[in-house]
Motif scaffolding. Structure first.
Motif, PDB file in Angstrom:
ATOM      1  N   SER A  41      13.047 -29.460 -29.766  1.00 32.95           N
ATOM      2  CA  SER A  41      12.594 -28.544 -28.698  1.00 32.95           C
ATOM      3  C   SER A  41      11.316 -28.947 -28.343  1.00 32.95           C
ATOM      4  O   SER A  41      10.988 -28.696 -26.975  1.00 32.95           O
ATOM      5  CB  SER A  41      12.630 -27.193 -29.297  1.00 32.95           C
ATOM      6  N   LYS A  42      10.118 -29.332 -29.089  1.00 31.07           N
ATOM      7  CA  LYS A  42       9.105 -29.767 -28.586  1.00 31.07           C
ATOM      8  C   LYS A  42       9.219 -31.164 -27.979  1.00 31.07           C
ATOM      9  O   LYS A  42       8.266 -31.440 -26.998  1.00 31.07           O
ATOM     10  CB  LYS A  42       8.204 -30.215 -29.777  1.00 31.07           C
ATOM     11  N   ASN A  43      10.181 -32.067 -28.147  1.00 26.41           N
ATOM     12  CA  ASN A  43      10.251 -33.364 -27.359  1.00 26.41           C
ATOM     13  C   ASN A  43      10.786 -32.875 -25.736  1.00 26.41           C
ATOM     14  O   ASN A  43      10.559 -33.626 -24.784  1.00 26.41           O
ATOM     15  CB  ASN A  43      11.279 -34.105 -27.964  1.00 26.41           C
ATOM     16  N   GLN A  44      11.450 -31.750 -25.634  1.00 21.88           N
ATOM     17  CA  GLN A  44      11.907 -31.344 -24.424  1.00 21.88           C
ATOM     18  C   GLN A  44      10.996 -30.386 -23.447  1.00 21.88           C
ATOM     19  O   GLN A  44      11.064 -29.955 -22.307  1.00 21.88           O
ATOM     20  CB  GLN A  44      13.148 -30.744 -24.122  1.00 21.88           C
ATOM     21  N   HIS A  45       9.564 -30.357 -24.221  1.00 22.51           N
ATOM     22  CA  HIS A  45       8.502 -29.552 -23.768  1.00 22.51           C
ATOM     23  C   HIS A  45       8.793 -28.267 -23.167  1.00 22.51           C
ATOM     24  O   HIS A  45       8.472 -27.628 -21.963  1.00 22.51           O
ATOM     25  CB  HIS A  45       7.993 -30.481 -22.223  1.00 22.51           C
ATOM     26  N   SER A  46       9.526 -27.485 -24.189  1.00 25.16           N
ATOM     27  CA  SER A  46       9.787 -26.127 -23.691  1.00 25.16           C
ATOM     28  C   SER A  46       9.086 -25.185 -24.874  1.00 25.16           C
ATOM     29  O   SER A  46       8.956 -25.546 -25.915  1.00 25.16           O
ATOM     30  CB  SER A  46      11.215 -25.939 -23.938  1.00 25.16           C
ATOM     31  N   ARG A  47       8.822 -24.073 -24.509  1.00 22.31           N
ATOM     32  CA  ARG A  47       8.367 -23.236 -25.165  1.00 22.31           C
ATOM     33  C   ARG A  47       9.098 -22.238 -25.976  1.00 22.31           C
ATOM     34  O   ARG A  47       8.681 -21.751 -27.001  1.00 22.31           O
ATOM     35  CB  ARG A  47       7.187 -22.343 -24.695  1.00 22.31           C
ATOM     36  N   SER A  48      10.388 -22.145 -25.723  1.00 22.65           N
ATOM     37  CA  SER A  48      11.261 -21.211 -26.279  1.00 22.65           C
ATOM     38  C   SER A  48      12.432 -21.838 -26.845  1.00 22.65           C
ATOM     39  O   SER A  48      12.701 -23.104 -26.357  1.00 22.65           O
ATOM     40  CB  SER A  48      11.568 -19.996 -25.432  1.00 22.65           C
ATOM     41  N   PHE A  49      13.227 -21.437 -27.994  1.00 20.63           N
ATOM     42  CA  PHE A  49      14.495 -22.453 -28.373  1.00 20.63           C
ATOM     43  C   PHE A  49      15.689 -21.816 -27.370  1.00 20.63           C
ATOM     44  O   PHE A  49      15.899 -20.713 -27.490  1.00 20.63           O
ATOM     45  CB  PHE A  49      14.861 -21.751 -29.806  1.00 20.63           C
ATOM     46  N   GLN A  50      16.125 -22.774 -26.335  1.00 16.41           N
ATOM     47  CA  GLN A  50      17.063 -22.354 -25.668  1.00 16.41           C
ATOM     48  C   GLN A  50      18.242 -23.038 -25.775  1.00 16.41           C
ATOM     49  O   GLN A  50      18.388 -23.953 -26.767  1.00 16.41           O
ATOM     50  CB  GLN A  50      16.585 -22.696 -24.144  1.00 16.41           C
ATOM     51  N   ARG A  51      19.440 -22.487 -25.392  1.00 14.83           N
ATOM     52  CA  ARG A  51      20.764 -23.208 -25.704  1.00 14.83           C
ATOM     53  C   ARG A  51      20.685 -24.676 -24.724  1.00 14.83           C
ATOM     54  O   ARG A  51      21.455 -25.549 -25.418  1.00 14.83           O
ATOM     55  CB  ARG A  51      21.948 -22.338 -25.413  1.00 14.83           C
ATOM     56  N   THR A  52      20.223 -24.690 -23.646  1.00 20.52           N
ATOM     57  CA  THR A  52      20.354 -25.562 -22.830  1.00 20.52           C
ATOM     58  C   THR A  52      18.981 -26.505 -22.970  1.00 20.52           C
ATOM     59  O   THR A  52      18.006 -25.926 -23.254  1.00 20.52           O
ATOM     60  CB  THR A  52      20.875 -25.184 -21.546  1.00 20.52           C
ATOM     61  N   GLY A  53      19.238 -27.773 -22.486  1.00 16.91           N
ATOM     62  CA  GLY A  53      17.954 -28.825 -22.494  1.00 16.91           C
ATOM     63  C   GLY A  53      18.603 -30.289 -22.598  1.00 16.91           C
ATOM     64  O   GLY A  53      19.780 -30.308 -21.802  1.00 16.91           O
TER      65      GLY A  53
END
Length: 161
Positions: A34-46
């Motif tokens: 999740s950190k590697n995709q630079h998102s602050r929340s846990f999302q299903r998509t990425g």
């Protein structure tokens, strides 16, 4: 705490704690992706890598309560050592499934099928132990030695792929 009671469940508790550590490591893998995709929340998509890690983790989490219930029922009502052995085998297979899912999805299939076989073994151990309890309760016939011998003999067969 009574040492005899603790002795009857210590292997099951060890397997349970190892499974908790495995769950935490899976969760850390999801967090790191999740950190590697630079998102602050846990999302299903990425990213595709994140979706694979997330889905593999969710699949393992979905089967976890069933695994714990069968592990403890098999260990308490039937025999602790074969149940703990089957539990350790299940954790190994679950790791294989998780890692295989991160590669090609077909790589996770052997782990999935092997895991189903181990769950069936734990279920049958649980069923045999509970049926034995009712045999003792209703008819006074105790098959515990036979059940423990059979489950102890069959448990190494779980190693056969």
């Amino acid at each position: 705490m009574d040492h005899e009671i603790v002795g009857d469940i210590v292997l099951l508790a060890v397997v349970t704690l190892i499974s908790v550590i495995q769950n935490v490591s899976f969760a850390f893998k999801v967090e790191n992706e999740s950190k590697n995709q630079h998102s602050r929340s846990f999302q299903r998509t990425g990213t595709p890598a994140y979706e694979k890690v997330y889905t593999a983790n969710q699949n393992c989490i979905d089967a976890y309560p069933t695994f714990l219930a069968m592990l403890w029922c098999a260990g308490v009502f039937c025999s602790q050592a074969p149940a703990a052995f089957a539990g350790l085998m299940y954790l190994f297979v679950r790791q294989k499934y998780f890692v295989g899912y991160l590669g090609e999805k077909t790589q996770s299939t052997p782990g999935y099928i092997f895991g189903k076989r181990i769950m069936l073994f734990l279920f049958l151990m649980s069923l045999a132990g509970i049926l034995n309890y009712y045999l003792v309760f209703c008819f006074g016939s105790n098959m515990e030695k036979y059940i423990k011998t059979i489950s102890g003999t069959i448990s190494p067969l779980l190693l056969i792929p």
